[in-house]
Structures are given as C-alpha cells and as structure tokens.
Design an enzyme around this catalytic site. Structure first.
Site, PDB file in Angstrom:
ATOM      1  N   SER A 131      57.229   3.638 -22.212  1.00  0.00           N
ATOM      2  CA  SER A 131      56.408   4.677 -21.854  1.00  0.00           C
ATOM      3  C   SER A 131      56.341   5.858 -22.949  1.00  0.00           C
ATOM      4  O   SER A 131      57.371   6.158 -23.573  1.00  0.00           O
ATOM      5  CB  SER A 131      56.675   5.298 -20.544  1.00  0.00           C
ATOM      6  N   GLU A 133      56.107   8.830 -22.370  1.00  0.00           N
ATOM      7  CA  GLU A 133      56.877   9.971 -21.614  1.00  0.00           C
ATOM      8  C   GLU A 133      58.180   9.695 -22.098  1.00  0.00           C
ATOM      9  O   GLU A 133      58.833  10.999 -22.166  1.00  0.00           O
ATOM     10  CB  GLU A 133      56.922   9.464 -19.940  1.00  0.00           C
ATOM     11  N   TYR A 155      62.237  10.317 -15.111  1.00  0.00           N
ATOM     12  CA  TYR A 155      61.456   9.103 -15.138  1.00  0.00           C
ATOM     13  C   TYR A 155      61.455   8.707 -16.925  1.00  0.00           C
ATOM     14  O   TYR A 155      62.103   7.737 -17.001  1.00  0.00           O
ATOM     15  CB  TYR A 155      59.961   9.234 -14.774  1.00  0.00           C
TER      16      TYR A 155
HETATM   17  P1  NAP Z   1      52.251   0.981 -10.758  1.00  0.00           P
HETATM   18  O1  NAP Z   1      51.002   0.895 -10.275  1.00  0.00           O
HETATM   19  O2  NAP Z   1      53.241   2.469  -9.955  1.00  0.00           O
HETATM   20  O3  NAP Z   1      53.105  -0.280 -10.296  1.00  0.00           O
HETATM   21  C1  NAP Z   1      54.501  -0.287 -10.190  1.00  0.00           C
HETATM   22  C2  NAP Z   1      55.051  -1.712  -9.654  1.00  0.00           C
HETATM   23  O4  NAP Z   1      56.259  -1.918  -9.678  1.00  0.00           O
HETATM   24  C3  NAP Z   1      54.563  -1.789  -8.241  1.00  0.00           C
HETATM   25  O5  NAP Z   1      54.088  -3.633  -8.210  1.00  0.00           O
HETATM   26  C4  NAP Z   1      55.772  -1.818  -7.457  1.00  0.00           C
HETATM   27  O6  NAP Z   1      55.937  -2.453  -6.420  1.00  0.00           O
HETATM   28  C5  NAP Z   1      56.722  -2.254  -8.413  1.00  0.00           C
HETATM   29  N1  NAP Z   1      58.004  -1.668  -7.843  1.00  0.00           N
HETATM   30  C6  NAP Z   1      58.492  -0.394  -7.888  1.00  0.00           C
HETATM   31  N2  NAP Z   1      59.679  -0.313  -7.338  1.00  0.00           N
HETATM   32  C7  NAP Z   1      60.359  -1.562  -7.534  1.00  0.00           C
HETATM   33  C8  NAP Z   1      61.390  -2.074  -7.435  1.00  0.00           C
HETATM   34  N3  NAP Z   1      62.639  -1.480  -6.782  1.00  0.00           N
HETATM   35  N4  NAP Z   1      61.790  -3.451  -7.583  1.00  0.00           N
HETATM   36  C9  NAP Z   1      60.763  -4.281  -7.786  1.00  0.00           C
HETATM   37  N5  NAP Z   1      59.564  -3.668  -8.087  1.00  0.00           N
HETATM   38  C10 NAP Z   1      59.308  -2.588  -7.874  1.00  0.00           C
HETATM   39  O7  NAP Z   1      52.605   1.306 -12.236  1.00  0.00           O
HETATM   40  P2  NAP Z   1      51.438   0.569 -13.326  1.00  0.00           P
HETATM   41  O8  NAP Z   1      50.791   1.674 -13.816  1.00  0.00           O
HETATM   42  O9  NAP Z   1      51.137  -0.593 -13.114  1.00  0.00           O
HETATM   43  O10 NAP Z   1      52.701   0.536 -14.498  1.00  0.00           O
HETATM   44  C11 NAP Z   1      53.654  -0.605 -14.744  1.00  0.00           C
HETATM   45  C12 NAP Z   1      54.791  -0.239 -15.633  1.00  0.00           C
HETATM   46  O11 NAP Z   1      54.162   0.369 -17.020  1.00  0.00           O
HETATM   47  C13 NAP Z   1      55.752   0.760 -14.875  1.00  0.00           C
HETATM   48  O12 NAP Z   1      56.962   0.269 -15.383  1.00  0.00           O
HETATM   49  C14 NAP Z   1      55.153   1.999 -15.434  1.00  0.00           C
HETATM   50  O13 NAP Z   1      56.359   3.063 -15.626  1.00  0.00           O
HETATM   51  C15 NAP Z   1      54.915   1.570 -16.988  1.00  0.00           C
HETATM   52  N6  NAP Z   1      54.093   2.371 -17.628  1.00  0.00           N
HETATM   53  C16 NAP Z   1      52.685   2.793 -17.327  1.00  0.00           C
HETATM   54  C17 NAP Z   1      51.837   3.303 -17.878  1.00  0.00           C
HETATM   55  C18 NAP Z   1      50.485   3.821 -17.213  1.00  0.00           C
HETATM   56  O14 NAP Z   1      49.821   4.709 -17.790  1.00  0.00           O
HETATM   57  N7  NAP Z   1      50.154   3.138 -16.299  1.00  0.00           N
HETATM   58  C19 NAP Z   1      52.056   3.787 -19.261  1.00  0.00           C
HETATM   59  C20 NAP Z   1      53.337   3.557 -19.736  1.00  0.00           C
HETATM   60  C21 NAP Z   1      54.238   2.949 -18.771  1.00  0.00           C
HETATM   61  P3  NAP Z   1      55.086  -1.960  -4.686  1.00  0.00           P
HETATM   62  O15 NAP Z   1      53.636  -2.142  -4.900  1.00  0.00           O
HETATM   63  O16 NAP Z   1      55.706  -2.420  -3.877  1.00  0.00           O
HETATM   64  O17 NAP Z   1      55.280  -0.296  -4.906  1.00  0.00           O
HETATM   65  N1  GDD Z   2      49.456  13.363 -10.774  1.00  0.00           N
HETATM   66  C1  GDD Z   2      48.988  14.528 -11.244  1.00  0.00           C
HETATM   67  N2  GDD Z   2      48.105  15.385 -10.348  1.00  0.00           N
HETATM   68  N3  GDD Z   2      48.789  15.039 -12.639  1.00  0.00           N
HETATM   69  C2  GDD Z   2      48.272  16.283 -12.905  1.00  0.00           C
HETATM   70  C3  GDD Z   2      47.806  16.916 -11.771  1.00  0.00           C
HETATM   71  C4  GDD Z   2      47.797  16.251 -10.583  1.00  0.00           C
HETATM   72  O1  GDD Z   2      47.141  17.059  -9.329  1.00  0.00           O
HETATM   73  N4  GDD Z   2      46.963  18.013 -12.194  1.00  0.00           N
HETATM   74  C5  GDD Z   2      47.459  18.141 -13.508  1.00  0.00           C
HETATM   75  N5  GDD Z   2      47.991  17.024 -13.993  1.00  0.00           N
HETATM   76  C6  GDD Z   2      48.743  16.602 -15.065  1.00  0.00           C
HETATM   77  C7  GDD Z   2      50.198  16.267 -15.177  1.00  0.00           C
HETATM   78  O2  GDD Z   2      50.933  17.531 -15.194  1.00  0.00           O
HETATM   79  C8  GDD Z   2      50.366  15.683 -16.456  1.00  0.00           C
HETATM   80  O3  GDD Z   2      50.511  16.503 -17.641  1.00  0.00           O
HETATM   81  C9  GDD Z   2      48.976  14.921 -16.544  1.00  0.00           C
HETATM   82  O4  GDD Z   2      48.175  15.572 -15.726  1.00  0.00           O
HETATM   83  C10 GDD Z   2      49.047  13.399 -16.417  1.00  0.00           C
HETATM   84  O5  GDD Z   2      49.531  13.141 -15.061  1.00  0.00           O
HETATM   85  P1  GDD Z   2      49.753  11.750 -14.386  1.00  0.00           P
HETATM   86  O6  GDD Z   2      48.320  11.134 -14.484  1.00  0.00           O
HETATM   87  O7  GDD Z   2      50.448  11.820 -13.200  1.00  0.00           O
HETATM   88  O8  GDD Z   2      50.291  10.922 -15.657  1.00  0.00           O
HETATM   89  P2  GDD Z   2      51.638  11.013 -16.449  1.00  0.00           P
HETATM   90  O9  GDD Z   2      51.220  11.247 -17.733  1.00  0.00           O
HETATM   91  O10 GDD Z   2      52.362  11.994 -15.932  1.00  0.00           O
HETATM   92  O11 GDD Z   2      52.409   9.702 -16.263  1.00  0.00           O
HETATM   93  C11 GDD Z   2      51.670   8.484 -16.512  1.00  0.00           C
HETATM   94  O12 GDD Z   2      51.684   7.991 -17.934  1.00  0.00           O
HETATM   95  C12 GDD Z   2      52.949   7.591 -18.403  1.00  0.00           C
HETATM   96  C13 GDD Z   2      52.596   7.329 -19.750  1.00  0.00           C
HETATM   97  O13 GDD Z   2      52.613   8.476 -20.568  1.00  0.00           O
HETATM   98  C14 GDD Z   2      52.356   7.428 -15.586  1.00  0.00           C
HETATM   99  O14 GDD Z   2      51.687   6.271 -15.494  1.00  0.00           O
HETATM  100  C15 GDD Z   2      53.713   6.913 -16.070  1.00  0.00           C
HETATM  101  O15 GDD Z   2      54.124   5.884 -15.467  1.00  0.00           O
HETATM  102  C16 GDD Z   2      53.532   6.482 -17.622  1.00  0.00           C
HETATM  103  O16 GDD Z   2      54.912   6.288 -18.176  1.00  0.00           O
END
Ligand code: NAP
Ligand code: GDD
Length: 337
Positions: A131, A133, A155
């Site tokens: 990520s 992050e 995280y």
């Molecule tokens: P998500 O929608 O939160 O999906 C997370 C998945 O992980 C769900 O299927 C969840 O299952 C499963 N999970 C949670 N705890 C687990 C455990 N203990 N054992 C096995 N599975 C578990 O996340 P996403 O947005 O699809 O992201 C996929 C991956 O990419 C994650 O690792 C996330 O950290 C990473 N990532 C995401 C982003 C982004 O912007 N979306 C960016 C960078 C990296 P349940 O449905 O049962 O909860």
């Molecule tokens: N969730 C959330 N809710 N975020 C808020 C809010 C709110 O009400 N208001 C402002 N934000 C701001 C957060 O403080 C952050 O700076 C930004 O919106 C994005 O928040 P999220 O959408 O929760 O995503 P994230 O950037 O913290 O994390 C996501 O992206 C990562 C990759 O950079 C997640 O998908 C992580 O799993 C992923 O790794």
C-alpha cells in the site's frame, strides 16, 4: 489445463474485480472466505454460479490468515499456480483502534501464508497487496519503488513488515513473490466507510431526501485515486513476468478530499457547503497528508496504464450510488402506502 488461482480476501472490493478478471481469462479461481454471522459474499455472488454453463465458476474455502492450518489444507488441496494475498484489516482509522489485531492479520498473516506456501506449493507465484500508506509522511514526491517508507499508522507499519517479508522470501528461498504498492483505488464496490464511497453514498441519499447531512474528517488530505477494476490487471501482470519484482501502481494525479466532495455534489447539483460538516471524530492521530504515485516502472515493464480518470471515477461511483438511493426511496414510499 487451465491455470488455478487462489485469492485470499476474495470477498473484498479488489477480490471481486480480480475474480472477474481471472474467470474471464479462463482461470479456475479459488477463494478463501471467513465464516460470518451475516452474508459476506455479495460482491462475488454474480460469479459464483456461471450463468452460461450452470457450473460453479468460483470455488470457496473457509480459512483465515490467522489460521495457518486452514491455509495449509487449502493450499495442499488446490495446488494453485498463482496466489493473491488481498486479505487484510484494511481500514487505516480502525487500525488505531485495533492495532494488535491489524498487525496479526496484515503482518503476521502474510508470513503465516508465505510459510504455508513454502511448505506446500513453493513453485506458486505470490502477489502481496502492498500500500501507498507505507510512504506515510512522504519523503519525496511523487513516490516510486525506491522512496523510503515512513508509515503513520499500525496498518501502514504492518504493510511495511509484509512488504519486506515478501522480498525476504524471494531472496532467501527463491520464491516468485511480488509486491504491488498500490495507491488508493475505488469503485462502486468500495467499502462504505472509506471516504470516497462514504461521500457518494451520502450525497446521493441527500439528493433523494433520505439523509440531511454528511460529516467528514480531514478535507485537506490528498490522495492519488484510481479505479479498482484497472488495478487488478496490474496485479495479474506482475505474476506473468519472467522475474518477480515490486511495482508502484498509481494514476500520477492527486486530489484533496474536498475536491472529491465538490466534484460529487456538483454532479448532483447540490451546494455542498450547506450539507457537509467537519467532525473531528473522523480525524486520525497521525495523518497521511499527501499521496502521489509515479507508476513509470509499471507502465514501462508491465505495459499497464489506468483507463479511468478522476472525473470518470466520480461519475461512475455517483451514478451507481444514485441508483441505490433511488431504489431505497421507492422502497420507503411503497412501505408507506
Ligand atoms: P477490503 O474490501 O477491505 O477487503 C479485504 C478482504 O480481506 C476481505 O475479503 C476480508 O474478508 C478479507 N480479510 C480480512 N481479514 C481477514 C483474515 N483474517 N483472513 C482472511 N481474510 C481476511 O479491501 P480492498 O480494498 O479490496 O483491498 C485489498 C487489499 O489491498 C488489502 O490488503 C488492502 O490492505 C490492500 N490495499 C488496498 C488499497 C485500496 O485503495 N483499496 C490500496 C492499497 C492496498 P471479509 O469480507 O470477511 O471481511
Ligand atoms: N474513511 C474516512 N472517513 N476518511 C476520511 C473521512 C471520513 O469521514 N474524512 C476525511 N477522510 C480522509 C482520511 O483522513 C484520509 O486522509 C483520506 O480521507 C482517505 O481515507 P480512506 O478513504 O479511509 O483511505 P486511506 O487513504 O486511509 O486508506 C485506503 O487507501 C490505502 C492506500 O493508500 C485504504 O484502502 C487502505 O487499505 C489502502 O492501503
């Protein structure tokens, strides 16, 4: 024979898009799901039963990243060619409230899975969902594969551990293990507590008279937002190369949360300043102020580029949630008859 893929985290946003992508490519797709007291396979339901062949397109297995014995059993049974570790407690704000659990799943869970692979199917190719992050308090901009990490949450710290562990299995045991360093990617299937989806859900419900206000945290944070459907292709491409490596996946454009809010409310013709308020409860103890990725390596080596830009993403998510809100309003009106 068709290739077999195993997806951990198949029920999540990315798991659902990746499953669709791999099924289309002719893979036999297996997924690890967790037992839940409520229905948790909604995002992949449409794939579970192949409508054309009346066969099961996906095969699901109960397991958990914290339970190495379940993973070993699944890996031994499936003997996958490719393994995608998308499983995580993926919410940054929640990771401050459940730091130990987040590290157990996101950091330890990854090494539990890597060990299980080493014992049962060492030839399988492995993708780790890293990520942006990990860059946290960014040390340079834009961020590339060589930018130093400075994580700002439990995280982010857990993902840094998993990143280096993946590299270590590559170097120590010759594993075909890749890290994707993915910047934020969104879609109509995004979890509703992430900021983009929270905004599109609330704005469209306000439009339909189902909700009055939207409370958000830090509006100044900037993110490099792309479309999840584009990003899963990059994951797959990483595992098709001759050599394993690590890649940044990003659009190369950054926007503030406020810009996202304005774009959505403007699309719906609503004055956002009348309905959006800041609630400090949504602030994080330490914030990641700016993320901006440089995906040159991904473009040049994998031939990947994002297809959906910021305005198209806003439109796609707003239209999808508007449809949901309209249906919700119709159900409410019918119940009142
Ligand atoms: P998500 O929608 O939160 O999906 C997370 C998945 O992980 C769900 O299927 C969840 O299952 C499963 N999970 C949670 N705890 C687990 C455990 N203990 N054992 C096995 N599975 C578990 O996340 P996403 O947005 O699809 O992201 C996929 C991956 O990419 C994650 O690792 C996330 O950290 C990473 N990532 C995401 C982003 C982004 O912007 N979306 C960016 C960078 C990296 P349940 O449905 O049962 O909860
Ligand atoms: N969730 C959330 N809710 N975020 C808020 C809010 C709110 O009400 N208001 C402002 N934000 C701001 C957060 O403080 C952050 O700076 C930004 O919106 C994005 O928040 P999220 O959408 O929760 O995503 P994230 O950037 O913290 O994390 C996501 O992206 C990562 C990759 O950079 C997640 O998908 C992580 O799993 C992923 O790794």
């Amino acid at each position: 024979m068709n290739k077999r893929a195993l997806i951990v985290g198949i029920t999540g946003q990315d798991g659902s898009y990746l499953s669709e992508f791999l099924v289309k490519k002719g893979y036999e797709v297996h997924g690890v799901i967790r037992r839940s007291s409520s229905f948790n396979t909604g995002r992949i339901e449409h794939l579970y039963q192949d409508p054309h062949e009346s066969t099961v397109a996906l095969k699901l297995h109960y397991g958990d990243l914290s339970d190495g014995s379940s993973l070993r059993k699944i890996l031994s049974l499936v003997q996958p060619n490719e393994i995608y570790n998308l499983g995580a407690q993926s919410h940054v704000k929640v990771s401050f409230e459940q730091p130990v659990y987040t590290v157990e799943v996101d950091a330890l869970g990854t090494i539990i899975l890597l060990e299980a692979i080493r014992d049962t199917c060492p030839e399988a190719r492995f993708y780790q969902a890293g990520s942006s992050e990990m860059f946290g308090k960014v040390q340079e901009s834009p961020q590339t594969e060589t930018t130093h990490f400075y994580p700002r949450s439990p995280y982010g710290c857990a993902k840094v551990f998993a990143h280096w562990q993946t590299i270590n299995y590559r170097e120590a045991y010759g594993a075909f293990a890749c890290n994707g360093i993915l910047f934020n990617h969104e879609s109509p299937r995004r979890g509703e507590t992430f900021v983009t989806r929270k905004i599109t859900r609330a704005a469209t419900r306000i439009k339909e008279g189902l909700q009055k206000k939207l409370y958000l945290g830090n509006l100044e944070a900037k993110r490099d937002w792309g479309f999840a459907g584009d990003y899963v292709e990059a994951m797959w491409l990483m595992l098709q190369q001759e050599k394993p490596d690590d890649y940044v996946v990003a659009t190369g454009h950054t926007h503030s949360v406020k810009e996202f809010v304005k774009a959505v409310f403007t699309y719906l013709d609503i004055d956002w300043e009348q309905v959006v308020s800041v609630d400090p409860r949504y602030y994080r103890p330490t914030e990641v102020d700016l993320l901006l990725g440089n995906a040159t390596k991904c473009r040049e080596v994998l031939g990947w580029s994002p297809q959906v830009n910021f305005q198209e993403l806003v439109k796609m998510m707003t239209e999808a949630d508007w449809e949901l809100a309209r249906n919700e309003r119709l159900i409410q009106e019918n119940n009142q008859l």
